[in-house]
Design an enzyme around this catalytic site. Structure first.
Site, mmCIF file in Angstrom:
data_model
loop_
_atom_site.group_PDB
_atom_site.id
_atom_site.type_symbol
_atom_site.label_atom_id
_atom_site.label_comp_id
_atom_site.label_asym_id
_atom_site.label_seq_id
_atom_site.Cartn_x
_atom_site.Cartn_y
_atom_site.Cartn_z
ATOM 1 N N LYS A 220 -0.579 0.145 2.317
ATOM 2 C CA LYS A 220 -1.396 -1.374 1.894
ATOM 3 C C LYS A 220 -2.190 -0.401 0.354
ATOM 4 O O LYS A 220 -3.488 -0.887 0.757
ATOM 5 C CB LYS A 220 -2.204 -1.910 3.156
ATOM 6 C CG LYS A 220 -3.195 -2.662 3.328
ATOM 7 C CD LYS A 220 -3.089 -3.346 4.386
ATOM 8 C CE LYS A 220 -4.002 -4.222 4.636
ATOM 9 N NZ LYS A 220 -3.669 -5.518 4.234
ATOM 10 N N LEU B 96 4.585 -4.462 5.802
ATOM 11 C CA LEU B 96 3.433 -3.868 6.174
ATOM 12 C C LEU B 96 3.693 -3.556 7.581
ATOM 13 O O LEU B 96 3.710 -4.915 8.232
ATOM 14 C CB LEU B 96 2.239 -4.192 5.738
ATOM 15 C CG LEU B 96 0.886 -3.706 5.742
ATOM 16 C CD1 LEU B 96 0.699 -2.609 5.108
ATOM 17 C CD2 LEU B 96 -0.250 -4.831 5.706
ATOM 18 N N ARG C 239 -4.772 2.754 10.204
ATOM 19 C CA ARG C 239 -3.955 2.406 9.801
ATOM 20 C C ARG C 239 -4.316 3.113 7.399
ATOM 21 O O ARG C 239 -3.071 3.005 7.124
ATOM 22 C CB ARG C 239 -3.268 0.979 8.930
ATOM 23 C CG ARG C 239 -2.173 0.058 8.082
ATOM 24 C CD ARG C 239 -1.736 -0.719 8.413
ATOM 25 N NE ARG C 239 -3.191 -1.647 7.640
ATOM 26 C CZ ARG C 239 -3.389 -3.006 7.729
ATOM 27 N NH1 ARG C 239 -1.640 -3.757 8.645
ATOM 28 N NH2 ARG C 239 -4.086 -3.366 8.133
ATOM 29 N N TYR D 41 -7.109 -0.028 0.832
ATOM 30 C CA TYR D 41 -7.129 -1.453 1.418
ATOM 31 C C TYR D 41 -6.997 -2.173 2.879
ATOM 32 O O TYR D 41 -5.940 -1.757 3.288
ATOM 33 C CB TYR D 41 -8.345 -3.356 0.529
ATOM 34 C CG TYR D 41 -6.462 -3.533 0.802
ATOM 35 C CD1 TYR D 41 -5.600 -3.515 0.499
ATOM 36 C CD2 TYR D 41 -6.583 -5.029 1.140
ATOM 37 C CE1 TYR D 41 -4.690 -4.499 0.317
ATOM 38 C CE2 TYR D 41 -5.344 -5.506 1.671
ATOM 39 C CZ TYR D 41 -4.490 -5.559 0.932
ATOM 40 O OH TYR D 41 -3.582 -6.433 0.895
ATOM 41 N N HIS E 71 -3.344 9.223 -16.236
ATOM 42 C CA HIS E 71 -2.363 9.012 -15.138
ATOM 43 C C HIS E 71 -2.186 10.224 -13.316
ATOM 44 O O HIS E 71 -2.331 9.444 -12.876
ATOM 45 C CB HIS E 71 -0.461 8.691 -15.292
ATOM 46 C CG HIS E 71 -0.173 7.627 -15.961
ATOM 47 N ND1 HIS E 71 -1.004 7.522 -17.078
ATOM 48 C CD2 HIS E 71 0.269 6.852 -15.773
ATOM 49 C CE1 HIS E 71 -0.358 5.960 -17.940
ATOM 50 N NE2 HIS E 71 0.126 5.607 -16.581
ATOM 51 N N ARG F 71 -9.030 8.207 -17.662
ATOM 52 C CA ARG F 71 -8.149 7.627 -17.227
ATOM 53 C C ARG F 71 -7.012 9.011 -17.958
ATOM 54 O O ARG F 71 -6.291 9.114 -19.017
ATOM 55 C CB ARG F 71 -7.793 6.335 -18.437
ATOM 56 C CG ARG F 71 -6.417 6.002 -17.941
ATOM 57 C CD ARG F 71 -6.218 4.135 -18.602
ATOM 58 N NE ARG F 71 -4.899 3.525 -18.354
ATOM 59 C CZ ARG F 71 -3.790 3.750 -18.761
ATOM 60 N NH1 ARG F 71 -3.273 4.681 -19.832
ATOM 61 N NH2 ARG F 71 -2.609 3.551 -17.978
HETATM 62 N N1 PMP Z 1 1.696 -8.092 5.662
HETATM 63 C C1 PMP Z 1 1.476 -8.280 4.257
HETATM 64 C C2 PMP Z 1 2.253 -7.824 3.210
HETATM 65 C C3 PMP Z 1 -0.032 -8.357 4.150
HETATM 66 O O1 PMP Z 1 -0.661 -8.345 2.979
HETATM 67 C C4 PMP Z 1 -0.328 -8.701 5.527
HETATM 68 C C5 PMP Z 1 -1.473 -8.858 5.326
HETATM 69 N N2 PMP Z 1 -2.888 -7.615 5.512
HETATM 70 C C6 PMP Z 1 0.091 -8.615 6.717
HETATM 71 C C7 PMP Z 1 1.560 -8.059 6.724
HETATM 72 C C8 PMP Z 1 -0.133 -8.823 8.520
HETATM 73 O O2 PMP Z 1 -1.272 -7.577 8.617
HETATM 74 P P1 PMP Z 1 -2.152 -7.349 9.407
HETATM 75 O O3 PMP Z 1 -1.492 -7.837 10.703
HETATM 76 O O4 PMP Z 1 -2.530 -6.045 9.636
HETATM 77 O O5 PMP Z 1 -3.069 -8.187 9.135
#
Ligand code: PMP
Length: 284
Positions: free
Chosen positions: A145, A203, A51, A32, A101, A99
């Site tokens: 993500k 992330l 991303r 997402y 895996h 379903r």
């Molecule tokens: N780390 C995590 C775990 C997040 O969920 C987010 C929010 N998306 C971020 C960092 C910050 O990312 P961004 O600046 O792209 O919103």
């Protein structure tokens, strides 16, 4: 008005229905993004789309929309909803299938999107957040993500349970801070900005990248991408969290202890101001 999109159709949220065997439901098998809308315009959408593609590649979910299409759908959602300031959420799941895996054959990803009205929390940006620390129990691919957010959900709930604003996670094996429950985390010590490097433990935030590439060099600050312990963070002069929703928000307290003077620090304030100037330039 809140509005949605599912596989090619614009829909009101209460009329939307998704197949029970969407792999997003059953496995969290999807990815997402959340993008911010200011003044009817998407901010940093290209970075979010890049991303999104990377997350899909890493999970081997086929790409079924071109960037131009995704951009057009964002703007259609803005227009149809009439929302000027808000957030757009979109997710791709691997698709719908009985379903099992392993990846099913001949499955086409499902794209769903929503738009909601929202604005950054100006009061929190001005006064700062109080945070707690908690163990980072997430999987080892936090660079993707993915829809699997239980670790993040439990971390955020821990903050709610304690009556504070956020949680900063650390890995128990090495006692190093990774990031917030939905934000990247920074400290300032002796004039240097510290943050966790972009590996599989965090992330790579779009806001983090904008700060590192466009804002911090412009303001003449220096960043060390190096992990640090919760104890070290408590000795910092300032701390702050970044995300699409938070922009740059100072962290003034961790586990009941003041960071620096216990008020938002000058570097966090300067970074927020510069970030907001960038938003003005792009969206107004
Ligand atoms: N780390 C995590 C775990 C997040 O969920 C987010 C929010 N998306 C971020 C960092 C910050 O990312 P961004 O600046 O792209 O919103």
């Amino acid at each position: 008005m809140d509005y949605g999109f599912f596989n090619g159709q614009f829909i009101s949220l209460d009329s939307a229905s998704v197949n029970l065997e969407d792999r997003g439901y059953q496995f969290g098998d999807g990815i997402y993004e959340v993008t911010r809308v200011y003044n009817g315009k998407c901010f940093a959408l290209d970075r979010h789309l890049a991303r999104c593609r990377r997350s899909m590649r890493e999970l081997r979910i086929p790409i079924t929309y071109m960037d131009e299409e995704l951009t057009a759908i964002h703007y259609d959602l803005i227009e149809k909803s009439g929302i000027k300031d808000g957030a757009i959420y979109f997710q791709f799941t691997r698709g719908t299938s009985k379903r099992t895996h392993a990846f099913p054959d001949q499955v086409i990803p499902n794209l769903s999107m929503t738009i909601h009205e929202s604005t950054p929390n100006a009061e929190q940006q001005k006064n700062g957040m109080r945070c707690i620390t908690c163990e980072d129990i997430r999987w080892l691919r936090c660079d993707i993500k993915s829809l699997n957010l239980l670790g993040n959900v439990l971390a955020k709930q821990a903050a709610h349970d304690k009556g504070v604003d956020g949680t900063i996670q650390f890995r128990k094996d090495n006692n190093l801070i990774t990031e917030g429950s939905s934000s990247n985390f920074f400290i300032v010590k002796d004039g240097l900005i510290w943050t966790h490097p972009t590996d599989n433990y965090i992330l790579k935030g779009v806001t983090r990248s904008i700060l590192m590439e466009e804002i911090i060099p412009k303001l003449g600050y220096t960043v060390v991408e190096k992990a640090f312990t919760p104890e070290f963070a408590l000795t910092a002069d300032e701390a702050f969290a970044t995300s699409t929703s938070l922009e740059v928000t100072p962290v003034i307290e961790i586990d009941g202890q003041k960071i620096g003077t216990g008020t938002p620090g000058p570097i966090a304030k300067a970074l927020l101001e510069e970030y907001q100037k960038l938003v003005q330039k792009e969206c107004y």
